[in-house]
Design an enzyme around this catalytic site. Structure first.
Site, PDB file in Angstrom:
ATOM      1  N   PRO A   1       3.412  23.208  15.339  1.00  0.00           N
ATOM      2  CA  PRO A   1       4.400  22.467  15.030  1.00  0.00           C
ATOM      3  C   PRO A   1       5.168  23.220  13.993  1.00  0.00           C
ATOM      4  O   PRO A   1       5.364  22.714  12.918  1.00  0.00           O
ATOM      5  CB  PRO A   1       3.572  21.508  14.286  1.00  0.00           C
ATOM      6  CG  PRO A   1       1.946  21.672  13.761  1.00  0.00           C
ATOM      7  CD  PRO A   1       1.771  23.147  14.747  1.00  0.00           C
ATOM      8  N   CYS A   2       6.045  24.174  14.360  1.00  0.00           N
ATOM      9  CA  CYS A   2       7.120  24.544  13.310  1.00  0.00           C
ATOM     10  C   CYS A   2       8.026  23.572  12.810  1.00  0.00           C
ATOM     11  O   CYS A   2       8.725  23.757  12.025  1.00  0.00           O
ATOM     12  CB  CYS A   2       7.483  25.828  14.069  1.00  0.00           C
ATOM     13  SG  CYS A   2       8.513  25.557  15.518  1.00  0.00           S
TER      14      CYS A   2
END
Length: 163
Positions: free
Chosen positions: A133-134
């Site tokens: 989850p950047c």
């Protein structure tokens, strides 16, 4: 490898998985080629379109339905050739939904507080959007920063995770 494209409130999500079911690439686009382009060349291969990817598509549906931890256990397979990048992606997977952090905070969490650019590069080179989850990493001033799949998608994901 197998792929599918799912409809989401943030737009189409295309996912590419290995034969064993590990996510090798995912992105908010309907174009398989665009997602395959961000997968490391050593992990690319012929891709077959499938309507379902079993546990992976089930996890995405659960995430969209409000179980924000459903994607956490989905296996991911990425390659960079660099130890920090691999470590940074593992660290990103531990960032909890609803608790975004800054690039500086991400660098600190990854054990290299002065490596803010390297932390940003890990986000930029991440091929498995959503699963790594950047989108949960923000600029120091709290603004969105960049996102390969568009700032509207990042904004939607962060909003979804706040509830």
């Amino acid at each position: 490898m197998n792929s599918t494209t799912m409809d989401t409130p943030a737009g189409p999500l295309t996912i590419i998985v290995s034969e064993s079911g590990a996510v090798r690439g995912a992105g908010f686009t309907a174009q398989v080629e665009a997602v395959l382009a961000v997968v490391h060349p050593t992990l690319r291969g012929p891709v077959r379109s499938r309507p379902e990817l079993g546990a992976v598509t089930d996890a995405v549906r659960s995430y969209l339905d409000g179980d924000l931890t459903a994607i956490d256990a989905v296996p991911v397979e990425q390659h960079t050739g660099g130890a920090f990048m691999t470590h940074a992606w593992q660290v990103l997977r531990r960032v909890k939904s609803g608790e975004p952090l800054t690039y500086t905070g991400f660098a600190e969490l990854a054990g290299r507080p002065l490596a803010v650019r390297a932390a940003a590069a890990a986000c930029a080179r991440n091929a498995a959007a959503l699963f790594v989850p950047c989108h949960r990493v923000l600029r120091t001033d709290g603004s969105l920063g960049g996102y390969r799949w568009g700032l509207e998608v990042k904004k939607w994901l962060l909003g979804h995770e706040r509830h």
